[in-house]
Motif scaffolding. Structure first.
Motif, PDB file in Angstrom:
ATOM      1  N   ASN A  23      35.290  21.394  36.932  1.00 10.45           N
ATOM      2  CA  ASN A  23      36.267  20.787  36.030  1.00 10.45           C
ATOM      3  C   ASN A  23      37.323  19.971  36.755  1.00 10.45           C
ATOM      4  OD1 ASN A  23      37.310  20.655  33.274  1.00 10.45           O
ATOM      5  ND2 ASN A  23      36.333  22.657  33.078  1.00 10.45           N
ATOM      6  N   MET A  24      37.786  20.482  37.870  1.00 11.08           N
ATOM      7  CA  MET A  24      38.916  19.840  38.565  1.00 11.08           C
ATOM      8  C   MET A  24      38.453  18.768  39.555  1.00 11.08           C
ATOM      9  SD  MET A  24      41.898  21.173  37.654  1.00 11.08           S
ATOM     10  CE  MET A  24      43.039  20.954  39.012  1.00 11.08           C
ATOM     11  N   ASN A  95      45.118  30.143  41.251  1.00 11.06           N
ATOM     12  CA  ASN A  95      45.666  30.531  39.956  1.00 11.06           C
ATOM     13  C   ASN A  95      44.592  30.430  38.861  1.00 11.06           C
ATOM     14  OD1 ASN A  95      47.723  31.102  38.030  1.00 11.06           O
ATOM     15  ND2 ASN A  95      47.987  28.916  37.653  1.00 11.06           N
ATOM     16  N   MET A  96      43.882  29.313  38.835  1.00 14.11           N
ATOM     17  CA  MET A  96      42.862  29.112  37.797  1.00 14.11           C
ATOM     18  C   MET A  96      41.662  30.028  38.011  1.00 14.11           C
ATOM     19  SD  MET A  96      42.897  25.049  37.021  1.00 14.11           S
ATOM     20  CE  MET A  96      43.088  24.494  38.681  1.00 14.11           C
ATOM     21  N   GLY A  99      42.603  33.631  37.089  1.00 20.02           N
ATOM     22  CA  GLY A  99      42.663  33.803  35.635  1.00 20.02           C
ATOM     23  C   GLY A  99      41.278  33.945  35.037  1.00 20.02           C
ATOM     24  N   ARG A 103      39.889  37.345  33.269  1.00 22.59           N
ATOM     25  CA  ARG A 103      39.513  37.185  31.861  1.00 22.59           C
ATOM     26  C   ARG A 103      38.092  37.678  31.620  1.00 22.59           C
ATOM     27  NH1 ARG A 103      39.671  31.824  31.521  1.00 22.59           N
ATOM     28  NH2 ARG A 103      41.920  31.925  31.618  1.00 22.59           N
ATOM     29  N   GLN A 108      38.298  41.305  25.612  1.00 24.22           N
ATOM     30  CA  GLN A 108      39.018  40.138  25.077  1.00 24.22           C
ATOM     31  C   GLN A 108      40.388  40.480  24.499  1.00 24.22           C
ATOM     32  OE1 GLN A 108      36.862  37.751  22.299  1.00 24.22           O
ATOM     33  NE2 GLN A 108      35.737  36.700  23.917  1.00 24.22           N
ATOM     34  N   ASP A 109      40.557  41.735  24.047  1.00 16.88           N
ATOM     35  CA  ASP A 109      41.825  42.084  23.397  1.00 16.88           C
ATOM     36  C   ASP A 109      42.840  42.671  24.387  1.00 16.88           C
ATOM     37  OD1 ASP A 109      40.484  44.380  23.888  1.00 16.88           O
ATOM     38  OD2 ASP A 109      40.778  45.269  21.909  1.00 16.88           O
ATOM     39  N   PHE A 112      46.647  40.072  30.054  1.00 18.53           N
ATOM     40  CA  PHE A 112      46.874  40.305  31.478  1.00 18.53           C
ATOM     41  C   PHE A 112      47.957  39.361  31.970  1.00 18.53           C
ATOM     42  CE2 PHE A 112      44.586  36.594  33.200  1.00 18.53           C
ATOM     43  CZ  PHE A 112      43.746  36.265  32.143  1.00 18.53           C
ATOM     44  N   LEU A 114      49.432  37.381  35.527  1.00 14.63           N
ATOM     45  CA  LEU A 114      49.309  37.011  36.943  1.00 14.63           C
ATOM     46  C   LEU A 114      50.693  36.747  37.508  1.00 14.63           C
ATOM     47  CD1 LEU A 114      46.392  34.389  36.684  1.00 14.63           C
ATOM     48  CD2 LEU A 114      46.206  36.841  37.140  1.00 14.63           C
TER      49      LEU A 114
ATOM     50  N   SER B  85      47.335  27.700  30.029  1.00 14.93           N
ATOM     51  CA  SER B  85      47.568  28.817  30.948  1.00 14.93           C
ATOM     52  C   SER B  85      46.281  29.327  31.564  1.00 14.93           C
ATOM     53  CB  SER B  85      48.248  29.959  30.181  1.00 14.93           C
ATOM     54  OG  SER B  85      48.322  31.103  30.986  1.00 14.93           O
ATOM     55  N   SER B  86      46.369  29.770  32.816  1.00 14.91           N
ATOM     56  CA  SER B  86      45.207  30.409  33.439  1.00 14.91           C
ATOM     57  C   SER B  86      45.117  31.870  33.035  1.00 14.91           C
ATOM     58  CB  SER B  86      45.292  30.277  34.960  1.00 14.91           C
ATOM     59  OG  SER B  86      46.503  30.802  35.418  1.00 14.91           O
ATOM     60  N   ALA B  87      46.201  32.426  32.497  1.00 16.53           N
ATOM     61  CA  ALA B  87      46.195  33.841  32.089  1.00 16.53           C
ATOM     62  C   ALA B  87      46.071  33.963  30.569  1.00 16.53           C
ATOM     63  CB  ALA B  87      47.464  34.534  32.568  1.00 16.53           C
ATOM     64  N   SER B  88      45.303  33.035  30.005  1.00 17.76           N
ATOM     65  CA  SER B  88      45.141  33.033  28.554  1.00 17.76           C
ATOM     66  C   SER B  88      43.892  33.813  28.167  1.00 17.76           C
ATOM     67  CB  SER B  88      45.025  31.577  28.100  1.00 17.76           C
ATOM     68  OG  SER B  88      44.352  31.477  26.899  1.00 17.76           O
ATOM     69  N   ASN B  89      44.005  34.630  27.135  1.00 15.76           N
ATOM     70  CA  ASN B  89      42.832  35.244  26.512  1.00 15.76           C
ATOM     71  C   ASN B  89      43.165  35.427  25.028  1.00 15.76           C
ATOM     72  OD1 ASN B  89      44.365  37.554  26.269  1.00 15.76           O
ATOM     73  ND2 ASN B  89      43.016  38.837  27.481  1.00 15.76           N
ATOM     74  N   PRO B  90      42.209  35.789  24.184  1.00 16.31           N
ATOM     75  CA  PRO B  90      42.482  35.811  22.749  1.00 16.31           C
ATOM     76  C   PRO B  90      43.719  36.629  22.368  1.00 16.31           C
ATOM     77  CG  PRO B  90      40.141  35.960  23.107  1.00 16.31           C
ATOM     78  CD  PRO B  90      40.780  36.037  24.470  1.00 16.31           C
ATOM     79  N   ALA B  91      43.940  37.760  23.050  1.00 16.45           N
ATOM     80  CA  ALA B  91      45.091  38.604  22.703  1.00 16.45           C
ATOM     81  C   ALA B  91      46.399  37.869  22.990  1.00 16.45           C
ATOM     82  CB  ALA B  91      45.029  39.905  23.500  1.00 16.45           C
ATOM     83  N   GLN B 106      43.045  27.215  27.767  1.00 19.60           N
ATOM     84  CA  GLN B 106      42.843  27.857  29.068  1.00 19.60           C
ATOM     85  C   GLN B 106      42.713  26.801  30.155  1.00 19.60           C
ATOM     86  OE1 GLN B 106      39.319  30.283  28.806  1.00 19.60           O
ATOM     87  NE2 GLN B 106      40.265  31.739  27.420  1.00 19.60           N
ATOM     88  N   LYS B 107      43.306  27.108  31.318  1.00 21.30           N
ATOM     89  CA  LYS B 107      43.060  26.278  32.507  1.00 21.30           C
ATOM     90  C   LYS B 107      41.711  26.651  33.095  1.00 21.30           C
ATOM     91  CE  LYS B 107      47.691  25.392  34.351  1.00 21.30           C
ATOM     92  NZ  LYS B 107      48.556  25.591  35.525  1.00 21.30           N
ATOM     93  N   PRO B 108      40.947  25.760  33.694  1.00 15.96           N
ATOM     94  CA  PRO B 108      41.219  24.336  33.729  1.00 15.96           C
ATOM     95  C   PRO B 108      40.855  23.663  32.409  1.00 15.96           C
ATOM     96  CG  PRO B 108      39.188  24.819  34.917  1.00 15.96           C
ATOM     97  CD  PRO B 108      39.740  26.128  34.462  1.00 15.96           C
ATOM     98  N   ILE B 109      41.693  22.736  31.983  1.00 13.36           N
ATOM     99  CA  ILE B 109      41.427  22.032  30.736  1.00 13.36           C
ATOM    100  C   ILE B 109      40.492  20.855  30.986  1.00 13.36           C
ATOM    101  CG2 ILE B 109      43.569  22.639  29.570  1.00 13.36           C
ATOM    102  CD1 ILE B 109      44.579  19.794  30.465  1.00 13.36           C
TER     103      ILE B 109
END
Lengths: 164, 129
Positions: A23-24, A95-96, A99, A103, A108-109, A112, A114, B85-91, B106-109
């Motif tokens: 992606n990057m 960082n990415m 994450g 994840r 999923q619920d 978290f 960082l 965010s890189s620390a994104s999840n559904p919750a 979510q990163k990377p976009i």
């Protein structure tokens, strides 16, 4: 390390690195069977995982890997690349990647958190934790992701008592 | 011309978000940048923006703090905030949306993802020349 847990972590690391690099940097990261040795002159970054379980991930790469990524990302020549750019790339990529790894390991619920990445020369980093190294080749340049043992013990077989 | 504020402590992330926004249809936008939520709020006091794209994990004032400030401000509460965010999840996404985030990515976009989310923001006829 438990084989099933290690395979789960391996898949998470490989998918995270592959997706981030693709992606990057618009190129492919190929896993290496034998990870390269982390050396003190590499560019590196460390990042704590704060919640739900404490852990740490690191990234290490030779300067030429960081320079190649900087050229691709910033569209600059080697002469225009600064040390700050290389350190920022190391921190943001970690960082990415971190994450994406966390994840994929958590339900999923489960939210978290960082911490902030700290980037610099790998010679600055030492730790009492034991790390597992995962090596990748990006167009012939090496990249290493290091995961500490807590990622296996807490994140692949979590129990409520481990949660912070 | 749209005015877009990008908030991230990583210069690499800000540059990449800007590039994705340009590809996603904001090539003529005026971009402003801030390295944390506090600097973003200071900038917003003097520079109007059509929307904000902000990271969560930043020093000084993080993205959640920035979102709370914007949504509680009588002057800024209508300002759309897209969280990346890189620390994104559904919750966590649900919590951010309940705080007033316009969208969470979510990163990377990627440009297509971004385009799908901000399409309404860049096509809306709110331009003021």
């Amino acid at each position: 390390m438990d084989t099933v847990a290690k395979e789960k972590l391996r898949n998470a690391v490989e998918q995270a690195v592959s997706a981030t690099i693709e992606n990057m940097a618009f190129t492919v990261a190929e896993p290496l069977e034998t990870p390269p040795q982390e050396t003190s002159d590499m560019i590196g970054a460390r990042l704590p995982v704060l919640k739900p379980y404490a852990a740490e991930l690191r990234l290490a790469m030779p300067v030429n890997t960081a320079q190649a990524l900087a050229q691709e990302l910033y569209s600059v020549t080697y002469d225009d690349i600064t040390p700050d750019m290389l350190h920022d790339i190391a921190g943001e990529f970690l960082n990415m990647i971190a994450g994406a790894i966390i994840r994929s390991l958590l339900p999923q619920d489960t939210p978290f958190q960082l911490g902030l990445p700290v980037a610099g020369s790998c010679s600055l980093f030492d730790s009492t934790q034991t790390f597992t190294a995962w090596g990748f080749s990006i167009d012939g340049n090496e990249l290493i992701i290091l995961t500490d043992e807590r990622l296996v013990t807490a994140y692949t077989t979590p129990t409520a008592s481990d949660a912070l | 011309m749209k005015r877009i504020l990008i908030v991230d402590d990583s210069i690499t992330a800000r540059m990449f978000i800007k590039r994705c926004l340009e590809i996603a249809g904001c090539q003529d936008a005026h971009f402003m940048e801030a390295a944390n939520g506090k600097d973003a709020l200071a900038l917003l006091k003097s520079e109007p923006a059509d929307f904000v794209v902000a990271d969560i994990n930043m020093p000084v004032l993080d993205g959640i703090g920035l979102l709370r400030w914007i949504k509680s401000s009588p002057k800024l509460n209508m300002l759309p905030v897209v969280i990346i965010s890189s620390a994104s999840n559904p919750a966590q996404d649900q919590e951010l949306l309940s705080l007033g985030a316009y969208a969470v990515l979510q990163k990377p976009i990627s440009p297509p993802q971004l385009r799908a989310v901000i399409g309404g923001l860049i096509e809306s006829p709110v331009e003021e020349e």
